[in-house]
Design an enzyme around this catalytic site. Structure first.
Site, PDB file in Angstrom:
ATOM      1  N   HIS A 126     -22.203   3.595 -40.662  1.00 39.26           N
ATOM      2  CA  HIS A 126     -23.242   2.583 -40.476  1.00 39.26           C
ATOM      3  C   HIS A 126     -24.269   2.691 -41.599  1.00 39.26           C
ATOM      4  CE1 HIS A 126     -25.757   0.426 -37.134  1.00 39.26           C
ATOM      5  NE2 HIS A 126     -25.392  -0.385 -38.091  1.00 39.26           N
ATOM      6  N   GLU A 131     -18.210   4.304 -32.139  1.00 38.99           N
ATOM      7  CA  GLU A 131     -19.373   5.171 -31.921  1.00 38.99           C
ATOM      8  C   GLU A 131     -18.856   6.559 -31.560  1.00 38.99           C
ATOM      9  OE1 GLU A 131     -22.621   4.656 -32.172  1.00 38.99           O
ATOM     10  OE2 GLU A 131     -22.927   2.494 -32.024  1.00 38.99           O
ATOM     11  N   HIS A 188     -20.060   5.184 -36.424  1.00 35.24           N
ATOM     12  CA  HIS A 188     -21.454   5.329 -36.009  1.00 35.24           C
ATOM     13  C   HIS A 188     -21.601   6.653 -35.251  1.00 35.24           C
ATOM     14  CE1 HIS A 188     -22.162   0.833 -36.196  1.00 35.24           C
ATOM     15  NE2 HIS A 188     -20.866   0.820 -35.915  1.00 35.24           N
ATOM     16  N   ASP A 234     -26.612   6.813 -39.611  1.00 37.70           N
ATOM     17  CA  ASP A 234     -25.450   7.416 -38.967  1.00 37.70           C
ATOM     18  C   ASP A 234     -24.138   7.062 -39.656  1.00 37.70           C
ATOM     19  OD1 ASP A 234     -26.193   4.771 -37.799  1.00 37.70           O
ATOM     20  OD2 ASP A 234     -24.440   5.051 -36.543  1.00 37.70           O
TER      21      ASP A 234
END
Length: 192
Positions: A158, A122, A40, A168
Site C-alpha cells: 500500500h 490485508e 497491506h 503498510d
C-alpha cells in the site's frame, strides 16, 4: 492448507478458510484486467491482534465504543479481498471478480484508482512488528493461486501505491522472502 478458487472468485471454505461477504465492494469497470496484487497490514486497535475488529470493520458492524481508538473509523467503508491472520488462516470478504475498497486514492505506473485493477490482501500486523512464518506461507500459496487465475504482473505494498499517505506493510515485511516463496520475479517486486 490447500487453497482453491471457485468460478465466482471465492475460496473454498475449510478449517483455515472462511468467506464473509462485505457490502463494501462493487463491480470492476468493464474491461478491467486484474494485474496488480496489493499487500497491506491491519490491526485493530493498532498493534492488537486476533480480535474480531478487522472483520467487523469490513462487514460494517464494528463496535466503535469497544475501544477509544476505533471512534476515528466511524463511517469508514472499506474492505479487502483477503485477510491473513497471524496463524495463517484466511478470511475472504470480496470475490476476486469484484472490486474491493482497499487502496483508496492510489496510483501505479501512471494509472489511478488501483482498486479497479488490483486484488488486495490485508495481513494482520503492524509496520514494525515481524510477521509470522505461517502468514508468509499462506501469502505464498494465495499469491500462486491468484497468479494462476489472473495476469498479476506486479505486487506492491500500500505504501508504494499511496506514498506519503500509507506506510503498510512497512519495514517489518520481508519482500525478499515473499518474492522467493511466492515465485514473483524481482522485476515485478518493489525495489529493495
Amino acid at each position: 492448507m490447500t487453497l482453491a478458487l471457485d468460478r465466482h472468485g471465492w475460496l473454498r471454505p475449510g478449517p483455515s478458510v472462511q468467506c464473509l461477504r462485505s457490502p463494501n465492494s462493487d463491480a470492476r469497470p468493464a474491461g478491467a484486467v486484474v494485474s496488480l496484487l496489493v499487500i497491506h497490514n491491519i490491526s485493530l486497535p493498532p498493534n492488537r491482534f486476533e480480535g474480531p475488529c478487522v472483520a467487523d470493520l469490513f462487514l460494517n458492524r464494528l463496535d466503535y465504543g469497544s475501544h477509544p481508538w476505533l471512534e476515528r473509523l466511524r463511517g469508514l467503508r472499506v474492505s479487502a479481498h483477503f485477510f491473513v491472520r497471524r496463524d495463517g488462516s484466511v478470511l475472504q470478504f470480496v470475490s476476486t471478480e469484484d472490486r474491493a475498497w482497499h487502496a483508496g486514492v492510489s496510483q501505479f505506473r501512471g494509472r489511478e484508482r488501483c482498486n479497479d485493477f488490483s486484488i488486495g490482501i490485508e495481513v494482520e500486523g503492524a509496520d514494525t512488528v515481524p510477521y509470522d512464518d505461517r502468514q508468509y506461507g499462506t501469502l505464498s500459496r494465495l499469491a500462486s493461486l491468484l497468479r494462476s487465475r489472473y495476469p498479476l504482473a506486479h505486487v506492491r505494498g500500500h505504501e508504494h501505491i499511496a506514498p506519503g499517505r500509507k506506510t503498510d506493510p512497512g519495514p517489518a515485511f520481508d519482500w525478499r522472502r515473499f518474492g522467493h516463496e511466492s515465485g514473483y520475479a524481482r522485476r515485478s517486486m518493489p525495489s529493495f
